[in-house]
Scaffold this active site. Structure first.
Site, PDB file in Angstrom:
ATOM      1  N   LYS A  34       7.138  51.126 -20.998  1.00 56.81           N
ATOM      2  CA  LYS A  34       7.508  49.369 -21.157  1.00 56.81           C
ATOM      3  C   LYS A  34       8.898  50.139 -21.991  1.00 56.81           C
ATOM      4  O   LYS A  34       9.999  48.649 -21.726  1.00 56.81           O
ATOM      5  CB  LYS A  34       6.310  49.315 -22.234  1.00 56.81           C
ATOM      6  CG  LYS A  34       5.239  48.996 -21.665  1.00 56.81           C
ATOM      7  CD  LYS A  34       4.889  47.723 -21.166  1.00 56.81           C
ATOM      8  CE  LYS A  34       4.312  47.220 -19.872  1.00 56.81           C
ATOM      9  NZ  LYS A  34       4.406  46.517 -18.908  1.00 56.81           N
TER      10      LYS A  34
ATOM     11  N   GLY B  84      -4.861  40.407 -11.813  1.00 57.71           N
ATOM     12  CA  GLY B  84      -4.465  41.355 -13.020  1.00 57.71           C
ATOM     13  C   GLY B  84      -5.097  39.811 -13.650  1.00 57.71           C
ATOM     14  O   GLY B  84      -5.270  38.713 -14.153  1.00 57.71           O
TER      15      GLY B  84
ATOM     16  N   ASP C 228       2.013  46.917  -2.406  1.00 55.81           N
ATOM     17  CA  ASP C 228       1.927  47.807  -3.061  1.00 55.81           C
ATOM     18  C   ASP C 228       3.176  47.906  -3.467  1.00 55.81           C
ATOM     19  O   ASP C 228       4.220  47.763  -3.027  1.00 55.81           O
ATOM     20  CB  ASP C 228       1.156  49.110  -2.084  1.00 55.81           C
ATOM     21  CG  ASP C 228       1.772  49.925  -3.238  1.00 55.81           C
ATOM     22  OD1 ASP C 228       1.885  50.457  -4.792  1.00 55.81           O
ATOM     23  OD2 ASP C 228       0.864  50.819  -2.850  1.00 55.81           O
TER      24      ASP C 228
ATOM     25  N   ASP D 102      -1.203  41.220  -4.254  1.00 62.01           N
ATOM     26  CA  ASP D 102      -1.642  42.375  -5.609  1.00 62.01           C
ATOM     27  C   ASP D 102      -2.066  43.921  -3.595  1.00 62.01           C
ATOM     28  O   ASP D 102      -2.065  43.602  -2.863  1.00 62.01           O
ATOM     29  CB  ASP D 102      -2.619  42.022  -5.977  1.00 62.01           C
ATOM     30  CG  ASP D 102      -3.304  42.881  -7.791  1.00 62.01           C
ATOM     31  OD1 ASP D 102      -3.507  43.840  -6.927  1.00 62.01           O
ATOM     32  OD2 ASP D 102      -3.173  42.169  -8.709  1.00 62.01           O
ATOM     33  N   ILE D 103      -2.798  44.727  -5.158  1.00 64.58           N
ATOM     34  CA  ILE D 103      -2.973  46.278  -3.947  1.00 64.58           C
ATOM     35  C   ILE D 103      -4.565  45.778  -4.034  1.00 64.58           C
ATOM     36  O   ILE D 103      -5.204  46.207  -3.348  1.00 64.58           O
ATOM     37  CB  ILE D 103      -2.768  47.123  -4.286  1.00 64.58           C
ATOM     38  CG1 ILE D 103      -3.307  46.941  -6.141  1.00 64.58           C
ATOM     39  CG2 ILE D 103      -1.550  47.536  -4.080  1.00 64.58           C
ATOM     40  CD1 ILE D 103      -3.245  48.552  -6.436  1.00 64.58           C
ATOM     41  N   ARG D 104      -4.760  44.226  -4.517  1.00 73.04           N
ATOM     42  CA  ARG D 104      -6.902  44.328  -4.178  1.00 73.04           C
ATOM     43  C   ARG D 104      -6.499  43.182  -3.461  1.00 73.04           C
ATOM     44  O   ARG D 104      -5.978  42.333  -3.459  1.00 73.04           O
ATOM     45  CB  ARG D 104      -7.471  43.996  -5.285  1.00 73.04           C
ATOM     46  CG  ARG D 104      -7.494  45.531  -6.173  1.00 73.04           C
ATOM     47  CD  ARG D 104      -8.249  45.428  -7.558  1.00 73.04           C
ATOM     48  NE  ARG D 104      -7.336  44.307  -8.276  1.00 73.04           N
ATOM     49  CZ  ARG D 104      -8.317  43.923  -9.239  1.00 73.04           C
ATOM     50  NH1 ARG D 104      -9.107  43.207  -9.083  1.00 73.04           N
ATOM     51  NH2 ARG D 104      -6.816  43.264 -10.408  1.00 73.04           N
TER      52      ARG D 104
ATOM     53  N   TYR E  37       2.160  54.456 -21.951  1.00 67.20           N
ATOM     54  CA  TYR E  37       2.302  53.363 -21.632  1.00 67.20           C
ATOM     55  C   TYR E  37       3.761  52.696 -22.210  1.00 67.20           C
ATOM     56  O   TYR E  37       4.349  51.975 -21.752  1.00 67.20           O
ATOM     57  CB  TYR E  37       0.867  52.901 -22.583  1.00 67.20           C
ATOM     58  CG  TYR E  37       1.121  50.797 -22.061  1.00 67.20           C
ATOM     59  CD1 TYR E  37       1.406  50.738 -20.778  1.00 67.20           C
ATOM     60  CD2 TYR E  37       0.949  50.299 -22.765  1.00 67.20           C
ATOM     61  CE1 TYR E  37       1.162  49.280 -20.428  1.00 67.20           C
ATOM     62  CE2 TYR E  37       0.765  48.903 -23.040  1.00 67.20           C
ATOM     63  CZ  TYR E  37       0.855  48.043 -21.392  1.00 67.20           C
ATOM     64  OH  TYR E  37       1.040  46.384 -21.529  1.00 67.20           O
TER      65      TYR E  37
HETATM   66  P1  NAD Z   1      -4.349  44.403 -15.754  1.00 69.69           P
HETATM   67  O1  NAD Z   1      -3.857  45.506 -15.699  1.00 69.69           O
HETATM   68  O2  NAD Z   1      -5.175  43.418 -15.403  1.00 69.69           O
HETATM   69  O3  NAD Z   1      -3.822  43.717 -13.658  1.00 69.69           O
HETATM   70  C1  NAD Z   1      -2.394  43.945 -12.737  1.00 69.69           C
HETATM   71  C2  NAD Z   1      -2.752  44.147 -11.684  1.00 69.69           C
HETATM   72  O4  NAD Z   1      -1.822  45.117 -11.395  1.00 69.69           O
HETATM   73  C3  NAD Z   1      -4.192  44.777 -11.314  1.00 69.69           C
HETATM   74  O5  NAD Z   1      -4.527  43.661 -10.356  1.00 69.69           O
HETATM   75  C4  NAD Z   1      -4.136  45.580 -10.451  1.00 69.69           C
HETATM   76  O6  NAD Z   1      -4.565  45.495  -8.952  1.00 69.69           O
HETATM   77  C5  NAD Z   1      -2.573  45.854 -10.053  1.00 69.69           C
HETATM   78  N1  NAD Z   1      -1.278  46.871  -9.735  1.00 69.69           N
HETATM   79  C6  NAD Z   1      -1.583  47.982  -9.644  1.00 69.69           C
HETATM   80  N2  NAD Z   1      -0.601  48.805  -8.991  1.00 69.69           N
HETATM   81  C7  NAD Z   1      -0.664  47.921  -8.377  1.00 69.69           C
HETATM   82  C8  NAD Z   1       0.528  48.607  -7.493  1.00 69.69           C
HETATM   83  N3  NAD Z   1       1.029  49.573  -7.080  1.00 69.69           N
HETATM   84  N4  NAD Z   1       1.215  47.569  -7.123  1.00 69.69           N
HETATM   85  C9  NAD Z   1       1.061  46.075  -6.526  1.00 69.69           C
HETATM   86  N5  NAD Z   1       0.156  45.461  -7.425  1.00 69.69           N
HETATM   87  C10 NAD Z   1      -0.763  46.558  -9.134  1.00 69.69           C
HETATM   88  O7  NAD Z   1      -3.086  43.947 -16.069  1.00 69.69           O
HETATM   89  P2  NAD Z   1      -2.218  42.237 -17.033  1.00 69.69           P
HETATM   90  O8  NAD Z   1      -3.747  42.632 -18.075  1.00 69.69           O
HETATM   91  O9  NAD Z   1      -3.000  41.276 -16.487  1.00 69.69           O
HETATM   92  O10 NAD Z   1      -0.668  43.131 -17.333  1.00 69.69           O
HETATM   93  C11 NAD Z   1      -0.042  42.261 -17.205  1.00 69.69           C
HETATM   94  C12 NAD Z   1       1.309  42.950 -17.375  1.00 69.69           C
HETATM   95  O11 NAD Z   1       1.377  42.243 -18.766  1.00 69.69           O
HETATM   96  C13 NAD Z   1       1.461  44.486 -17.949  1.00 69.69           C
HETATM   97  O12 NAD Z   1       2.591  44.802 -17.240  1.00 69.69           O
HETATM   98  C14 NAD Z   1       0.870  45.309 -19.361  1.00 69.69           C
HETATM   99  O13 NAD Z   1       2.355  46.281 -18.982  1.00 69.69           O
HETATM  100  C15 NAD Z   1       1.720  43.709 -19.081  1.00 69.69           C
HETATM  101  N6  NAD Z   1       0.646  43.372 -21.110  1.00 69.69           N
HETATM  102  C16 NAD Z   1      -0.338  43.041 -20.950  1.00 69.69           C
HETATM  103  C17 NAD Z   1      -0.974  42.600 -22.197  1.00 69.69           C
HETATM  104  C18 NAD Z   1      -3.250  41.709 -22.415  1.00 69.69           C
HETATM  105  O14 NAD Z   1      -2.728  42.351 -23.036  1.00 69.69           O
HETATM  106  N7  NAD Z   1      -2.922  42.134 -20.723  1.00 69.69           N
HETATM  107  C19 NAD Z   1      -0.645  42.676 -23.054  1.00 69.69           C
HETATM  108  C20 NAD Z   1       0.866  43.184 -22.997  1.00 69.69           C
HETATM  109  C21 NAD Z   1       1.630  43.031 -21.867  1.00 69.69           C
HETATM  110  C1  AKB Z   2      -3.048  47.039 -24.204  1.00 69.10           C
HETATM  111  O1  AKB Z   2      -3.953  47.815 -25.300  1.00 69.10           O
HETATM  112  O2  AKB Z   2      -2.820  48.385 -23.661  1.00 69.10           O
HETATM  113  C2  AKB Z   2      -2.679  45.799 -23.650  1.00 69.10           C
HETATM  114  C3  AKB Z   2      -1.397  45.847 -24.835  1.00 69.10           C
HETATM  115  C4  AKB Z   2      -1.871  45.111 -25.969  1.00 69.10           C
HETATM  116  O3  AKB Z   2      -0.494  45.755 -23.811  1.00 69.10           O
HETATM  117  N1  AKB Z   2      -2.774  44.740 -24.305  1.00 69.10           N
END
Ligand code: NAD
Ligand code: AKB
Length: 324
Positions: A146, A11, A53, A34-36, A142
């Site tokens: 959280k 991700g 997964d 990951d699952i991809r 969401y």
């Molecule tokens: P993302 O969506 O880019 O990546 C998530 C990854 O999880 C993907 O690669 C997906 O294939 C994988 N995934 C989905 N279901 C799965 C499963 N069942 N088993 C294993 N893998 C699985 O998300 P991200 O932006 O990298 O966020 C990671 C974490 O950080 C999350 O908890 C998100 O809530 C938190 N977060 C992110 C942001 C942001 O802006 N990116 C902000 C606040 C919090």
């Molecule tokens: C989203 O917009 O869902 C994320 C976050 C702030 O948790 N980037």
């Protein structure tokens, strides 16, 4: 030597965290899952990758038994905008997936990092300089997942002595991997579209304030918190962290300093606008600063310069742009 497992490693965050952890702890000691399957050569070939997964406890047990894991960064999740269209999946992955990981961490005695979000707050939360400890009644699935995650991580720490730690991230901005379906994704898309077309249609209103952070600071936050002296941590799950605060109009104005004919227009998506409106305008991250020395390095100006330089090296420009 520490062995670290990363879930959701392909991700937006994981794809960069794995590279940083491998630089720090050695390629072989960081297991990306990951699952991809990875297409990125850096992730695929530099160190171990496993299909895992988080909803399947057998997958997790298999990986835990092959590798002698000391710490887990659990990033597998469904983000806010996708979560509103698929609330069932959001609950499954964000809560049941986390529960499986907490159980594995307990059984195999691992430290665990779990990111929360500004999405863990809602309409009733004080909007400006949102305090560390305050009302959390989120309006989105969401957000509900959280807050549940924060509580579960606190519970496992208090009840079983598990070393759980986490932050509430704001929107994260990066150029390596596109964001995965959140409300703050506009702040990444705007840079890409500005370079490609000199134009961006924003789905949030021009004066919507949200906190944001550049990915290098986010990666540092995760690693620093996991390496912090546990005796100094009062909060653990989950620390408010932030780096900057702006509206779509303000980021557009900053981009215009580099691309003078860039234009922004607005076509509001009411689902994502409602989510953004329910989140804080800005966070108070003083507890993170006091308890483990959090101190971001990028602001809107320095991030914009770096984003545009890095993206210009990697994105394919349309033909009419190349010939200029
Ligand atoms: P993302 O969506 O880019 O990546 C998530 C990854 O999880 C993907 O690669 C997906 O294939 C994988 N995934 C989905 N279901 C799965 C499963 N069942 N088993 C294993 N893998 C699985 O998300 P991200 O932006 O990298 O966020 C990671 C974490 O950080 C999350 O908890 C998100 O809530 C938190 N977060 C992110 C942001 C942001 O802006 N990116 C902000 C606040 C919090
Ligand atoms: C989203 O917009 O869902 C994320 C976050 C702030 O948790 N980037």
């Amino acid at each position: 030597m520490k062995r670290i497992l990363v879930t959701g490693a392909l991700g937006q965050i994981g794809s960069e965290l794995v590279v940083s952890l491998r630089e720090r702890y050695g390629d072989e000691n960081v297991i990306a899952t990951d699952i991809r399957l990875p297409s990125d050569v850096k992730l695929r070939d530099a160190g171990p990758f496993e299909f895992m997964d988080c909803l399947n406890p057998h997958h997790i047990t298999r990986v835990m038994q092959i590798y002698n894991v000391d710490a887990i960064y659990h990033l597998a999740a469904i983000l806010s905008a996708v979560g509103e269209t698929k609330p069932d999946q959001a609950w499954q992955v964000n809560v049941n997936g986390l529960y499986n990981i907490l159980e594995a961490a307990r059984q195999y005695h691992c430290a665990l990092f779990v990111p929360s979000s500004i999405g863990a707050f809602g309409q009733d939360t004080p909007k400006d300089k949102t305090p560390q400890d305050t009302i959390q009644r989120p309006d989105t699935m969401y957000g509900v997942t959280k807050v549940t995650g924060e509580l579960l991580c606190d519970y496992y720490h208090k009840r079983f002595g598990l070393d759980t730690r986490g932050v509430r991230f704001p929107g994260l901005i990066s150029y390596e991997t596109e964001p995965g379906g959140g409300t703050t994704d506009y702040a990444v898309e705007i840079y890409i579209e500005a370079l490609k077309y000199k134009k961006y249609t924003c789905y949030l209103e021009e004066n919507t304030y949200l906190d944001m952070m550049y990915m290098p600071d986010a990666i540092r936050a995760m690693i620093d918190l996991m390496e912090a002296d546990p005796n100094r941590l009062v909060h653990r799950n989950a620390f408010n962290v932030t780096a900057m605060n702006f509206t779509p109009a303000q980021i557009a104005a900053e981009i215009k300093k580099h691309i003078p004919d860039f234009e922004i227009e607005y076509k509001v998506d009411h689902v994502r606008q409602a989510i953004a409106d329910s989140w804080p305008n800005s966070l108070d991250d003083s507890c993170a600063r006091e308890e483990w020395g959090w101190n971001p390095t990028y602001d809107l100006e320095s991030m914009t310069k770096d984003m545009l330089e890095k993206l210009a090296e990697r994105i394919e420009l349309p033909a009419e742009q190349k010939s200029r």
